[in-house]
Design an enzyme around this catalytic site. Sequence first.
Site, PDB file in Angstrom:
ATOM      1  N   GLU A 232      13.784  -2.065 -62.777  1.00  0.00           N
ATOM      2  CA  GLU A 232      14.380  -3.402 -62.765  1.00  0.00           C
ATOM      3  C   GLU A 232      13.597  -4.360 -63.660  1.00  0.00           C
ATOM      4  OE1 GLU A 232      14.506  -1.935 -58.396  1.00  0.00           O
ATOM      5  OE2 GLU A 232      13.432  -1.468 -60.247  1.00  0.00           O
TER       6      GLU A 232
ATOM      7  N   CYS B 241      10.024  -5.625 -56.795  1.00  0.00           N
ATOM      8  CA  CYS B 241      11.131  -5.884 -57.713  1.00  0.00           C
ATOM      9  C   CYS B 241      12.105  -6.908 -57.126  1.00  0.00           C
ATOM     10  CB  CYS B 241      11.854  -4.585 -58.036  1.00  0.00           C
ATOM     11  SG  CYS B 241      10.856  -3.450 -59.019  1.00  0.00           S
TER      12      CYS B 241
ATOM     13  N   ALA C 217      10.969  36.339 -62.525  1.00  0.00           N
ATOM     14  CA  ALA C 217      11.775  37.126 -63.458  1.00  0.00           C
ATOM     15  C   ALA C 217      11.758  38.567 -62.965  1.00  0.00           C
ATOM     16  CB  ALA C 217      11.203  37.039 -64.866  1.00  0.00           C
TER      17      ALA C 217
ATOM     18  N   THR D 229      -1.796  37.588 -58.699  1.00  0.00           N
ATOM     19  CA  THR D 229      -1.304  37.086 -59.987  1.00  0.00           C
ATOM     20  C   THR D 229      -2.466  36.599 -60.849  1.00  0.00           C
ATOM     21  OG1 THR D 229       0.845  36.455 -59.085  1.00  0.00           O
ATOM     22  CG2 THR D 229       0.148  35.341 -61.096  1.00  0.00           C
TER      23      THR D 229
END
Length: 347
Positions: free
Chosen positions: A53, A87, A157, A202
């Site tokens: 805004e 705002c 994947a 991993t």
Amino acid sequence: MKIHEKYIRRCIELAKNGLGTTYPNPLVGSVIVYDGKIIGEGWHKKAGEPHAEVNAIKSVKDKTLLKKATIYVSLEPCSHFGKTPPCCNLIIENEIPNVVIGTVDPNIKVAGNGIKRLLDAGIKVTVGILEEDCYELNKRFFTFHEKKRPYIILKWAESQDGFIAPIEKFEKKPVWITNSYSRQFVHKWRSEEQAILVGTQTVIDDDPKLDVRDWKGHNPVRIVLDQNKRIPNSSQILDNQTKTIVFSKSKTTIEKENTIFENIDFKENIAIQIAQVLYKHQIQSVIIEGGSQTLQTFIDAKLWDESRIFIGKIDFKTGIKAPSLAKKNFEKSTISNDELIISRNYD
């Protein structure tokens, strides 16, 4: 009402420019209209910087028009002091007579207070325009505040025959299943989410950086599971370059400024504990790229919001099986010769 939808849709378009840079704040866009024409636009770009805004009002050249204008905003204007002033105050000070809001802000610091402040000032307020679209825009922010956990994305994947990796690896690096375009797309995703999580194996097998080197953007917070402290200190994920949270079952003495250790009970529901800790760290979204076991942990706990699965043009014949997940509420697309399946969990 259709005219309101037109301008809120533009607010959403503007807000998307901030994806990945506004955390912990939401994505917000704003448009100011006078006499059927847009005279100002803005979006929130970064936490601590002006809100949508403010940027929209600043962009209006003739400020006298504001007293006859309508300001559109995709999310309820804030009413509290944070790193920037409310705002609502700016809208009231500029005597903008009409405010149209996409959806209410779920943050308890706002949650209707902004709307009340505007109404008390005699401003006409319209709420609930393209509400579902505005919710989708801030699915991370809403999930965080309503469910008290991050928005959780599962990503992996798999080969055409359903494996995510071969049994044997001869080098300490990933075995690529997808093409280079898909891999770059993943780095784009990383730049959009606040954190990325992988499991112990991993890190040991691939020694990943978990960064956005193939895309322009911020590196996500790195999160790794290391129950028994098997990850070597030389691993790239422990280089202290990016904030990293390590989950283990016991305390450590090597915690650094950018490397934080959190203890959880690995005999209990791991996924729920991780979500709780990430909420404590103000993490609004996490993309889980870890191996099959890590991904399946979240699937079995039914603790996920979205899955993004690539299927590459490769067969392993044997290997580590891909996670088991029923593909429902999904859409398919292709990236060169790879297939991408994106599913949503509405349970």
